[in-house]
Design a protein around this motif. Sequence first.
Motif, PDB file in Angstrom:
ATOM      1  N   GLN A   1       8.484   8.483  13.703  1.00  0.00           N
ATOM      2  CA  GLN A   1       9.768   7.871  13.379  1.00  0.00           C
ATOM      3  C   GLN A   1      10.849   8.942  13.396  1.00  0.00           C
ATOM      4  N   VAL A   2      11.937   8.658  14.120  1.00  0.00           N
ATOM      5  CA  VAL A   2      13.023   9.626  14.222  1.00  0.00           C
ATOM      6  C   VAL A   2      13.835   9.624  12.936  1.00  0.00           C
ATOM      7  N   GLN A   3      14.099  10.806  12.434  1.00  0.00           N
ATOM      8  CA  GLN A   3      14.960  10.965  11.262  1.00  0.00           C
ATOM      9  C   GLN A   3      16.009  12.019  11.547  1.00  0.00           C
ATOM     10  N   LEU A   4      17.225  11.746  11.098  1.00  0.00           N
ATOM     11  CA  LEU A   4      18.326  12.693  11.201  1.00  0.00           C
ATOM     12  C   LEU A   4      18.789  13.023   9.790  1.00  0.00           C
ATOM     13  N   VAL A   5      18.880  14.313   9.501  1.00  0.00           N
ATOM     14  CA  VAL A   5      19.267  14.741   8.163  1.00  0.00           C
ATOM     15  C   VAL A   5      20.463  15.675   8.269  1.00  0.00           C
ATOM     16  N   GLU A   6      21.585  15.248   7.685  1.00  0.00           N
ATOM     17  CA  GLU A   6      22.800  16.053   7.691  1.00  0.00           C
ATOM     18  C   GLU A   6      22.825  16.980   6.476  1.00  0.00           C
ATOM     19  N   SER A   7      23.499  18.084   6.634  1.00  0.00           N
ATOM     20  CA  SER A   7      23.709  19.015   5.527  1.00  0.00           C
ATOM     21  C   SER A   7      24.988  19.802   5.794  1.00  0.00           C
ATOM     22  N   GLY A   8      25.464  20.475   4.754  1.00  0.00           N
ATOM     23  CA  GLY A   8      26.624  21.340   4.910  1.00  0.00           C
ATOM     24  C   GLY A   8      27.926  20.793   4.371  1.00  0.00           C
ATOM     25  N   GLY A   9      27.905  19.550   3.905  1.00  0.00           N
ATOM     26  CA  GLY A   9      29.120  18.997   3.338  1.00  0.00           C
ATOM     27  C   GLY A   9      29.441  19.618   1.988  1.00  0.00           C
ATOM     28  N   GLY A  10      30.620  19.269   1.471  1.00  0.00           N
ATOM     29  CA  GLY A  10      31.008  19.784   0.175  1.00  0.00           C
ATOM     30  C   GLY A  10      32.501  19.686  -0.035  1.00  0.00           C
ATOM     31  N   LEU A  11      32.952  20.398  -1.050  1.00  0.00           N
ATOM     32  CA  LEU A  11      34.368  20.447  -1.404  1.00  0.00           C
ATOM     33  C   LEU A  11      34.985  21.715  -0.829  1.00  0.00           C
ATOM     34  N   VAL A  12      36.098  21.557  -0.138  1.00  0.00           N
ATOM     35  CA  VAL A  12      36.764  22.710   0.460  1.00  0.00           C
ATOM     36  C   VAL A  12      38.265  22.547   0.292  1.00  0.00           C
ATOM     37  N   GLN A  13      38.973  23.653   0.181  1.00  0.00           N
ATOM     38  CA  GLN A  13      40.427  23.599   0.045  1.00  0.00           C
ATOM     39  C   GLN A  13      41.079  23.355   1.400  1.00  0.00           C
ATOM     40  N   PRO A  14      42.274  22.779   1.403  1.00  0.00           N
ATOM     41  CA  PRO A  14      43.008  22.615   2.664  1.00  0.00           C
ATOM     42  C   PRO A  14      43.135  23.944   3.391  1.00  0.00           C
ATOM     43  N   GLY A  15      42.915  23.890   4.694  1.00  0.00           N
ATOM     44  CA  GLY A  15      42.924  25.092   5.513  1.00  0.00           C
ATOM     45  C   GLY A  15      41.579  25.765   5.634  1.00  0.00           C
ATOM     46  N   GLY A  16      40.618  25.314   4.859  1.00  0.00           N
ATOM     47  CA  GLY A  16      39.301  25.919   4.871  1.00  0.00           C
ATOM     48  C   GLY A  16      38.416  25.405   5.995  1.00  0.00           C
ATOM     49  N   ALA A  76      16.364  24.078  20.792  1.00  0.00           N
ATOM     50  CA  ALA A  76      15.140  24.716  20.295  1.00  0.00           C
ATOM     51  C   ALA A  76      14.911  24.388  18.825  1.00  0.00           C
ATOM     52  N   LYS A  77      15.995  24.091  18.108  1.00  0.00           N
ATOM     53  CA  LYS A  77      15.886  23.769  16.680  1.00  0.00           C
ATOM     54  C   LYS A  77      16.083  22.285  16.403  1.00  0.00           C
ATOM     55  N   ASN A  78      16.255  21.495  17.471  1.00  0.00           N
ATOM     56  CA  ASN A  78      16.512  20.052  17.295  1.00  0.00           C
ATOM     57  C   ASN A  78      17.661  19.801  16.325  1.00  0.00           C
ATOM     58  N   THR A  79      18.724  20.570  16.507  1.00  0.00           N
ATOM     59  CA  THR A  79      19.828  20.528  15.561  1.00  0.00           C
ATOM     60  C   THR A  79      21.163  20.477  16.301  1.00  0.00           C
ATOM     61  N   VAL A  80      22.080  19.693  15.744  1.00  0.00           N
ATOM     62  CA  VAL A  80      23.446  19.646  16.246  1.00  0.00           C
ATOM     63  C   VAL A  80      24.373  20.070  15.112  1.00  0.00           C
ATOM     64  N   TYR A  81      25.443  20.752  15.479  1.00  0.00           N
ATOM     65  CA  TYR A  81      26.363  21.305  14.494  1.00  0.00           C
ATOM     66  C   TYR A  81      27.772  20.767  14.715  1.00  0.00           C
ATOM     67  N   LEU A  82      28.529  20.749  13.629  1.00  0.00           N
ATOM     68  CA  LEU A  82      29.953  20.463  13.713  1.00  0.00           C
ATOM     69  C   LEU A  82      30.675  21.540  12.919  1.00  0.00           C
ATOM     70  N   GLN A  83      31.353  22.418  13.638  1.00  0.00           N
ATOM     71  CA  GLN A  83      32.166  23.442  12.997  1.00  0.00           C
ATOM     72  C   GLN A  83      33.550  22.875  12.794  1.00  0.00           C
TER      73      GLN A  83
END
Length: 117
Positions: A1-16, A76-83
Amino acid sequence: QVQLVESGGGLVQPGGSLRLSCAASGIGDFFSFYTMGWYRQAPGKQRELVAAINSASSTNIADSAKGRFTISRDNAKNTVYLQMNSLNPEDTAVYYCKGTYSRFDYWGQGTQVTVSS
């Protein structure tokens, strides 16, 4: 079963900046064939596409994110990023990862991004 797990969210100040990650499991060796996308949904608004990257690593960035957000993938890591750079309060939303291959769509559970001082 395919699973997608996001991480990296949080609270950031404007401009961050923040970098979101979406790790796929149960996908075998097929991750590279998937078109991967980041979507977001703010309270009271419809879910919208932020950025997508296809199997050839061609990208599509929403006008609201152009010049600030970058999507990339590491097959290679089966991962996608959003900068995400130069964040502003209008970027506050739950960010979802989506994987599409043929007629199949898979969604992650979402990660909250809050931009506030």
